[in-house]
Scaffold this active site. Structure first.
Site, PDB file in Angstrom:
ATOM      1  N   ASN A  10      -6.019 -33.658 -51.746  1.00  0.00           N
ATOM      2  CA  ASN A  10      -7.159 -33.657 -52.667  1.00  0.00           C
ATOM      3  C   ASN A  10      -8.072 -32.513 -52.250  1.00  0.00           C
ATOM      4  O   ASN A  10      -8.769 -32.613 -51.246  1.00  0.00           O
ATOM      5  CB  ASN A  10      -7.883 -35.013 -52.568  1.00  0.00           C
ATOM      6  CG  ASN A  10      -9.176 -35.041 -53.356  1.00  0.00           C
ATOM      7  OD1 ASN A  10      -9.436 -34.173 -54.183  1.00  0.00           O
ATOM      8  ND2 ASN A  10     -10.000 -36.055 -53.093  1.00  0.00           N
ATOM      9  N   LYS A  12     -10.612 -31.434 -53.699  1.00  0.00           N
ATOM     10  CA  LYS A  12     -12.018 -31.670 -54.117  1.00  0.00           C
ATOM     11  C   LYS A  12     -12.582 -30.414 -54.787  1.00  0.00           C
ATOM     12  O   LYS A  12     -11.846 -29.704 -55.475  1.00  0.00           O
ATOM     13  CB  LYS A  12     -12.863 -32.107 -52.920  1.00  0.00           C
ATOM     14  CG  LYS A  12     -12.236 -33.259 -52.135  1.00  0.00           C
ATOM     15  CD  LYS A  12     -13.202 -33.918 -51.208  1.00  0.00           C
ATOM     16  CE  LYS A  12     -12.467 -34.953 -50.382  1.00  0.00           C
ATOM     17  NZ  LYS A  12     -13.350 -35.834 -49.653  1.00  0.00           N
ATOM     18  N   HIS A 103     -11.812 -42.227 -57.107  1.00  0.00           N
ATOM     19  CA  HIS A 103     -12.131 -41.772 -55.748  1.00  0.00           C
ATOM     20  C   HIS A 103     -13.560 -42.217 -55.421  1.00  0.00           C
ATOM     21  O   HIS A 103     -14.424 -42.266 -56.295  1.00  0.00           O
ATOM     22  CB  HIS A 103     -12.012 -40.234 -55.680  1.00  0.00           C
ATOM     23  CG  HIS A 103     -12.094 -39.707 -54.285  1.00  0.00           C
ATOM     24  ND1 HIS A 103     -13.297 -39.537 -53.646  1.00  0.00           N
ATOM     25  CD2 HIS A 103     -11.133 -39.349 -53.403  1.00  0.00           C
ATOM     26  CE1 HIS A 103     -13.058 -39.083 -52.417  1.00  0.00           C
ATOM     27  NE2 HIS A 103     -11.764 -38.965 -52.244  1.00  0.00           N
ATOM     28  N   GLU A 105     -15.945 -40.756 -54.158  1.00  0.00           N
ATOM     29  CA  GLU A 105     -17.001 -39.805 -54.545  1.00  0.00           C
ATOM     30  C   GLU A 105     -17.312 -39.923 -56.035  1.00  0.00           C
ATOM     31  O   GLU A 105     -18.454 -39.723 -56.453  1.00  0.00           O
ATOM     32  CB  GLU A 105     -16.583 -38.373 -54.159  1.00  0.00           C
ATOM     33  CG  GLU A 105     -16.643 -38.184 -52.647  1.00  0.00           C
ATOM     34  CD  GLU A 105     -15.684 -37.158 -52.082  1.00  0.00           C
ATOM     35  OE1 GLU A 105     -15.165 -36.317 -52.844  1.00  0.00           O
ATOM     36  OE2 GLU A 105     -15.438 -37.192 -50.860  1.00  0.00           O
ATOM     37  N   GLU A 177      -8.650 -46.071 -49.228  1.00  0.00           N
ATOM     38  CA  GLU A 177      -9.504 -45.080 -48.577  1.00  0.00           C
ATOM     39  C   GLU A 177     -10.819 -45.731 -48.155  1.00  0.00           C
ATOM     40  O   GLU A 177     -11.750 -45.840 -48.979  1.00  0.00           O
ATOM     41  CB  GLU A 177      -9.807 -43.930 -49.547  1.00  0.00           C
ATOM     42  CG  GLU A 177      -8.590 -43.162 -50.001  1.00  0.00           C
ATOM     43  CD  GLU A 177      -8.920 -41.714 -50.310  1.00  0.00           C
ATOM     44  OE1 GLU A 177      -8.223 -40.847 -49.790  1.00  0.00           O
ATOM     45  OE2 GLU A 177      -9.899 -41.458 -51.045  1.00  0.00           O
ATOM     46  N   GLY A 183     -13.910 -37.958 -44.822  1.00  0.00           N
ATOM     47  CA  GLY A 183     -14.662 -36.749 -44.489  1.00  0.00           C
ATOM     48  C   GLY A 183     -15.594 -36.920 -43.298  1.00  0.00           C
ATOM     49  O   GLY A 183     -16.436 -36.068 -43.028  1.00  0.00           O
ATOM     50  N   SER A 223      -9.802 -39.157 -43.276  1.00  0.00           N
ATOM     51  CA  SER A 223      -9.688 -38.365 -42.046  1.00  0.00           C
ATOM     52  C   SER A 223      -8.271 -38.358 -41.469  1.00  0.00           C
ATOM     53  O   SER A 223      -8.104 -38.372 -40.250  1.00  0.00           O
ATOM     54  CB  SER A 223     -10.705 -38.848 -41.001  1.00  0.00           C
ATOM     55  OG  SER A 223     -12.021 -38.660 -41.489  1.00  0.00           O
TER      56      SER A 223
HETATM   57  C1  PEP Z   1     -10.261 -37.898 -49.608  1.00  0.00           C
HETATM   58  O1  PEP Z   1     -11.199 -37.275 -50.057  1.00  0.00           O
HETATM   59  O2  PEP Z   1      -9.515 -38.489 -50.368  1.00  0.00           O
HETATM   60  C2  PEP Z   1     -10.074 -37.901 -48.153  1.00  0.00           C
HETATM   61  C3  PEP Z   1      -9.262 -38.762 -47.644  1.00  0.00           C
HETATM   62  O3  PEP Z   1     -10.792 -36.975 -47.434  1.00  0.00           O
HETATM   63  P1  PEP Z   1     -10.655 -36.666 -45.853  1.00  0.00           P
HETATM   64  O4  PEP Z   1      -9.188 -36.555 -45.559  1.00  0.00           O
HETATM   65  O5  PEP Z   1     -11.374 -35.378 -45.658  1.00  0.00           O
HETATM   66  O6  PEP Z   1     -11.279 -37.806 -45.122  1.00  0.00           O
END
Ligand code: PEP
Length: 264
Positions: A10, A12, A103, A105, A177, A183, A223
């Site tokens: 992703n 973003k 997601h 976000e 997630e 992040g 992460s």
């Molecule tokens: C994501 O945005 O779906 C995600 C898992 O981000 P990160 O790997 O940076 O934690």
């Protein structure tokens, strides 16, 4: 049952045309090497920002990379008067096969509710895309022991929106997630991850039957990086990863792809 793992990046809101091109070429060329050596154990997906999807897809198809392209969001409606939105047919038109929906976000910054996410799932299937539905709890929910109480309604909102055909339903992808791990560099432990994934599998089994549930891929995201990927990807109910930060560096993304357990 062995499910083909899916490693999805992703990107973003990152990637101008030049950097997107560079990134996809870096990943794609290395994947071609792995394919030649029969070392590619998973399906690979990249989800660039809307503005780079066409370029990325053109590169993938012209160079024959073993990679699929997806969107990060879509509107619930078809084409029409919806200024600023992108619909599923448009994503298909630029080569997308998947779309990330719900997601955290989108839920946090754009007010997407469980109901909206459910409607988007229906729209994605209608428009010929495979939805990757994100679910996950915030830190306060986990600390209050409410993780499952948050995830259950997130999943429940999706169930009535799935197509009738079992063959289509089983293409659904769910991504767990935990919001507090996205992040932040904070990892969910393998035990925490497996516990939630097992719950999701059980939920899907109860709602959709064992056969369909056994085919649905449940990804982990939060992460994930080269250092922790192998331990997470080896878990029984983890069928791949949704990767943010580490998907922006070809070497890191490839190291995660390589961390997939070898297929039987
Ligand atoms: C994501 O945005 O779906 C995600 C898992 O981000 P990160 O790997 O940076 O934690």
């Amino acid at each position: 049952m062995r499910r083909r793992p899916l490693i999805a990046g992703n990107w973003k809101m990152n990637g101008l045309i030049e950097t997107a091109q560079e990134l996809v070429e870096g990943i794609g060329a290395a994947l071609s090497d792995r394919e030649r050596e029969r070392k590619l154990q998973c399906e690979v997906l990249v989800c660039p920002p809307f503005t780079a999807i066409h370029t990325v897809h053109q590169t993938v198809s012209s160079k024959g990379y073993s990679m699929k392209v997806g969107g990060q969001n879509m509107d619930v409606e078809g084409p029409g008067a919806r200024t600023g939105e992108i619909c599923g047919i448009m994503l298909r038109n630029v080569g997308c096969r998947y779309v990330i929906l719900g997601h955290s976000e989108r839920r946090q910054f754009f007010g997407e509710t469980n109901e909206i996410v459910g409607k988007k799932v229906e729209a994605a299937f209608r428009d010929g895309l495979v939805p990757i539905v994100c679910v996950g709890e915030e830190l306060k929910d986990r600390e209050a022991g409410r993780t499952i109480d948050v995830i259950r309604p997130q999943l429940e909102a999706v169930m009535p929106r799935l197509p009738e055909e079992a063959s289509k339903r089983s293409t659904l992808v769910v991504a767990y997630e935990p919001v507090w791990a996205i992040g932040t560099g904070k990892n969910a432990t393998p035990e925490q991850v497996q516990e939630v994934h097992a719950f999701i599998r059980k939920f899907l089994t109860e709602k959709l039957g064992a056969d369909t549930a056994s085919k649905i891929r449940i990804l982990y995201g939060g992460s994930m990086k080269p250092a922790n990927a192998a331990g997470l990807l080896a878990l029984e109910d983890v069928d791949g990863g949704l990767i943010g930060g580490a998907a922006l560096k070809a070497q890191d993304f490839l190291a995660i792809i390589d961390a997939n357990p070898a297929s039987d």
